[in-house]
Each structure stands twice: as structure tokens, then as C-alpha cells.
Design an enzyme around this catalytic site. Structure first.
Site, short mmCIF file in Angstrom:
data_model
loop_
_atom_site.label_atom_id
_atom_site.label_comp_id
_atom_site.label_asym_id
_atom_site.label_seq_id
_atom_site.Cartn_x
_atom_site.Cartn_y
_atom_site.Cartn_z
N ASP A 83 0.85 -1.19 0.00
CA ASP A 83 0.00 0.00 0.00
C ASP A 83 0.89 1.24 0.00
O ASP A 83 2.13 1.15 -0.14
CB ASP A 83 -1.02 -0.03 1.15
CG ASP A 83 -0.42 0.27 2.52
OD1 ASP A 83 0.82 0.46 2.62
OD2 ASP A 83 -1.18 0.31 3.50
N HIS A 143 4.54 -32.02 10.00
CA HIS A 143 3.87 -30.71 9.85
C HIS A 143 2.70 -30.78 8.89
O HIS A 143 1.80 -29.94 8.95
CB HIS A 143 4.86 -29.65 9.38
CG HIS A 143 6.02 -29.49 10.32
ND1 HIS A 143 5.86 -29.01 11.60
CD2 HIS A 143 7.33 -29.78 10.17
CE1 HIS A 143 7.04 -29.00 12.20
NE2 HIS A 143 7.95 -29.47 11.36
N THR A 189 2.62 -1.92 8.62
CA THR A 189 3.06 -2.89 9.63
C THR A 189 3.22 -4.31 9.06
O THR A 189 3.79 -5.16 9.73
CB THR A 189 2.00 -3.00 10.75
OG1 THR A 189 0.75 -3.37 10.14
CG2 THR A 189 1.84 -1.68 11.49
N HIS A 209 7.86 -25.11 8.95
CA HIS A 209 6.77 -25.75 9.69
C HIS A 209 5.38 -25.46 9.13
O HIS A 209 4.48 -26.31 9.24
CB HIS A 209 6.79 -25.30 11.16
CG HIS A 209 8.01 -25.78 11.90
ND1 HIS A 209 8.17 -25.59 13.25
CD2 HIS A 209 9.12 -26.42 11.48
CE1 HIS A 209 9.33 -26.11 13.64
NE2 HIS A 209 9.93 -26.61 12.57
N CYS A 221 2.96 -3.41 3.90
CA CYS A 221 2.15 -2.22 4.20
C CYS A 221 2.87 -1.51 5.34
O CYS A 221 4.08 -1.66 5.48
CB CYS A 221 0.69 -2.56 4.51
SG CYS A 221 0.37 -3.55 5.98
#
Ligand code: RB5
Length: 147
Positions: free
Chosen positions: A8, A133, A67, A98, A65
Site C-alpha cells: 500500500d 507438519h 506494519t 513448519h 504495508c
């Protein structure tokens, strides 16, 4: 390796740095924007990269973005996406090993370019371990099927 990338307005400058870095490593980068600093909405960009990865248009995705949180939440709404937000490389490496993560996200307001490169190296240079996994990944698919 084809890498879908999007961001963004908070992350345009870092996106172009990351794009150039990935291309220097030999990856084909498919850029879904945004390419300006004009205010935009991160969910559309998370969705675009999520769909590109799940459809096979791209092998992996990178989302940025402010964060890394909003854009990864949006991408994770696309069935088949396992997007991980990282602020350091260990999480990127373990999420590949994993969780078979298929999109890496980070925040331009959280990490600088050097840390972003370390996260990208960990993400792209690590293989999924499979084995024990896979049962848990299958459980995630089952959650998607129950929606
Ligand atoms: C945009 O200001 C900001 O909210 C966005 O980049 C992101 O951090 C959201 O999770």
C-alpha cells in the site's frame, strides 16, 4: 521462481527496493502495485497477491504495508494462502519449515531494507520440512472447507 509483490501507500519506496533485490537474485517479480504514495486500501493488494499465489500465476508472494499486518490479514482470507508477518528472519525461516508459508509480509514502518533483505533471504532459501507438519497444514485446509 515467480514472485508476486504488492504494497500500500506506506510501503511504495521499500517495495521498489525489494523488487530490485529479488530481481538481482534472479527471481521474476510480478508487481501488483501500488506504485505511488497516494492513499489506497491494503485489502485489495493483499487479495491480488493471494490470488496470484493460489492460482499458480506466482510461486510465492511478498506483501508490504505500514506494519505488514493489514495486508497479510487480507491475503489470509484467500483460500490456500498462508501469509506470515515477520519483523525478523527467524520467523520467516520457521514459517517455511513448519507452516509451508507461501507469502511473506512485513511493515515498512517496522523494518528497514537491511532487515527486509534478511527476512526475504530466510523465506526464499528455506524449504518446507513436510512430515509431521503436513497433518497440521491439512487441518488448516479443513478449516477452510468448513467455512
Ligand atoms: C496505512 O496507513 C496503514 O494502516 C497500513 O499500511 C497498514 O499498516 C495496515 O495494517
Amino acid at each position: 521462481m515467480r514472485v508476486a509483490i504488492a504494497n500500500d501507500h506506506a510501503a511504495t519506496e521499500l517495495k521498489f527496493q525489494v523488487k530490485e533485490y529479488l530481481e538481482s537474485k534472479g527471481y521474476e517479480v510480478i508487481n501488483f502495485g501500488t506504485d505511488t504514495g497516494d492513499s489506497c486500501n491494503y485489502p485489495e493488494f493483499g487479495e491480488a497477491v493471494g490470488k496470484a499465489v493460489v492460482s499458480g500465476e506466482a510461486d510465492k508472494g511478498v506483501l508490504i504495508c505500514g506494519t505488514g499486518v493489514g495486508i497479510s490479514i487480507a491475503a489470509n482470507k484467500v483460500k490456500g494462502v498462508r501469509a506470515v508477518v515477520c519483523s525478523e528472519p527467524v520467523t520467516a525461516r520457521l514459517s517455511k519449515m513448519h507452516n509451508d508459508s507461501n507469502i511473506v509480509a512485513f511493515g515498512a514502518r517496522i523494518v528497514g531494507f537491511e532487515t527486509a533483505k534478511a527476512i526475504l533471504d530466510a523465506f526464499f532459501d528455506t524449504e518446507y520440512e513436510g512430515g509431521r507438519h503436513q497433518r497440521r497444514i491439512d487441518m488448516i485446509y479443513e478449516i477452510e472447507e468448513r467455512q
